[in-house]
Design a protein around this motif. Structure first.
Motif, PDB file in Angstrom:
ATOM      1  N   LYS A 131      66.813  -1.596  84.681  1.00 12.81           N
ATOM      2  CA  LYS A 131      67.005  -0.487  85.616  1.00 12.81           C
ATOM      3  C   LYS A 131      68.390   0.147  85.434  1.00 12.81           C
ATOM      4  CE  LYS A 131      63.938  -1.930  89.338  1.00 12.81           C
ATOM      5  NZ  LYS A 131      63.847  -2.342  90.741  1.00 12.81           N
ATOM      6  N   LEU A 132      69.388  -0.699  85.221  1.00 11.73           N
ATOM      7  CA  LEU A 132      70.744  -0.197  85.022  1.00 11.73           C
ATOM      8  C   LEU A 132      70.834   0.628  83.745  1.00 11.73           C
ATOM      9  CD1 LEU A 132      73.548  -0.353  86.329  1.00 11.73           C
ATOM     10  CD2 LEU A 132      74.003  -2.353  84.910  1.00 11.73           C
ATOM     11  N   ARG A 133      70.204   0.142  82.706  1.00  4.83           N
ATOM     12  CA  ARG A 133      70.218   0.846  81.420  1.00  4.83           C
ATOM     13  C   ARG A 133      69.459   2.179  81.492  1.00  4.83           C
ATOM     14  NH1 ARG A 133      68.484  -1.515  75.554  1.00  4.83           N
ATOM     15  NH2 ARG A 133      69.213   0.279  74.407  1.00  4.83           N
TER      16      ARG A 133
ATOM     17  N   ASN B 227      69.372   4.119  83.953  1.00  2.07           N
ATOM     18  CA  ASN B 227      70.057   4.969  84.939  1.00  2.07           C
ATOM     19  C   ASN B 227      69.231   5.188  86.208  1.00  2.07           C
ATOM     20  OD1 ASN B 227      72.359   5.357  83.321  1.00  2.07           O
ATOM     21  ND2 ASN B 227      71.304   6.963  82.177  1.00  2.07           N
TER      22      ASN B 227
ATOM     23  N   PHE C  63      69.945   3.877  89.015  1.00  2.00           N
ATOM     24  CA  PHE C  63      70.846   3.812  90.165  1.00  2.00           C
ATOM     25  C   PHE C  63      71.739   5.048  90.152  1.00  2.00           C
ATOM     26  CE2 PHE C  63      70.076  -0.655  89.001  1.00  2.00           C
ATOM     27  CZ  PHE C  63      69.479  -1.081  90.171  1.00  2.00           C
TER      28      PHE C  63
ATOM     29  N   ILE D 200      75.124   0.851  92.470  1.00  2.00           N
ATOM     30  CA  ILE D 200      75.146  -0.176  91.422  1.00  2.00           C
ATOM     31  C   ILE D 200      75.721  -1.469  91.977  1.00  2.00           C
ATOM     32  CG2 ILE D 200      76.143  -0.841  89.200  1.00  2.00           C
ATOM     33  CD1 ILE D 200      76.073   2.141  88.429  1.00  2.00           C
TER      34      ILE D 200
ATOM     35  N   PHE E 290      73.722  -4.983  92.402  1.00  2.00           N
ATOM     36  CA  PHE E 290      74.189  -6.200  91.741  1.00  2.00           C
ATOM     37  C   PHE E 290      74.333  -7.341  92.741  1.00  2.00           C
ATOM     38  CE2 PHE E 290      77.676  -9.022  90.497  1.00  2.00           C
ATOM     39  CZ  PHE E 290      77.139  -9.559  89.339  1.00  2.00           C
TER      40      PHE E 290
END
Length: 169
Positions: free
Chosen positions: A49-51, A53, A55, A61, A65
């Motif tokens: 999900k972070l990769r 984008n 968030f 973010i 986390f």
């Protein structure tokens, strides 16, 4: 985070192999390996999900986390089972972490946000230090490198003016 997921999953496999090559009670080792594998899947999902984008904003973010950390802490506590006291401690830590995310996103900037910010900074610094210390172990080097990157990033994120402003610092 994706690398951490892969490393965690590999550590779970190593744990299972060690359980079956040693004598004694195998259940705690198997449960620990299952918990590690679940943690790896959760880290992988968060990293993906972070990769991608998914968030928006640095505060989101950080909150995501901390929620992932709370969930992984809960899973590790449930699957470690060295004693019920340890399980209870893990559950309390996970609940406190989750409460912190709720407090951080309630839309109000109070003194508790300032306290949470300071506590998070201390925890991330301790996480960074413990990750640096993991480099001393041969098998834990990949885990240490992932921890250094993650905690370094989280400290940088926590010190960002946007996050500090959102938390009233």
């Amino acid at each position: 985070m994706i690398i951490l997921a892969v490393v965690t999953f590999v550590m779970a496999i190593v744990g299972v192999v060690l359980v079956f090559t040693n004598d004694g009670d195998k259940l705690p080792g198997i449960l620990s390996a299952i918990g590690s594998a679940l943690a790896g899947v959760i880290y992988f999902g968060f990293g993906k999900k972070l990769r991608n984008n998914e968030f928006t904003g640095k505060m989101n973010i950080l909150v995501a986390f901390i929620k992932v950390t709370a969930l992984v802490t809960l899973i590790n506590g449930i699957f470690s089972i060295p004693s019920w006291v340890n399980v209870a401690v893990y559950i309390v830590i996970a609940a406190v972490l989750y409460w912190c995310t709720m407090k951080m996103t309630d839309g109000q900037t109070t003194i508790s946000d300032n306290v949470i910010w300071v506590v998070l900074l201390v925890l991330f610094i301790l996480g960074l230090i413990s990750s640096i210390m993991l480099i001393l172990g041969i098998i834990t080097i990949p885990l240490a490198i992932c921890g250094i990157i993650i905690y370094g990033f989280m400290i940088k994120l926590l010190l960002d003016p946007e996050v500090k402003s959102a938390m009233g610092m």
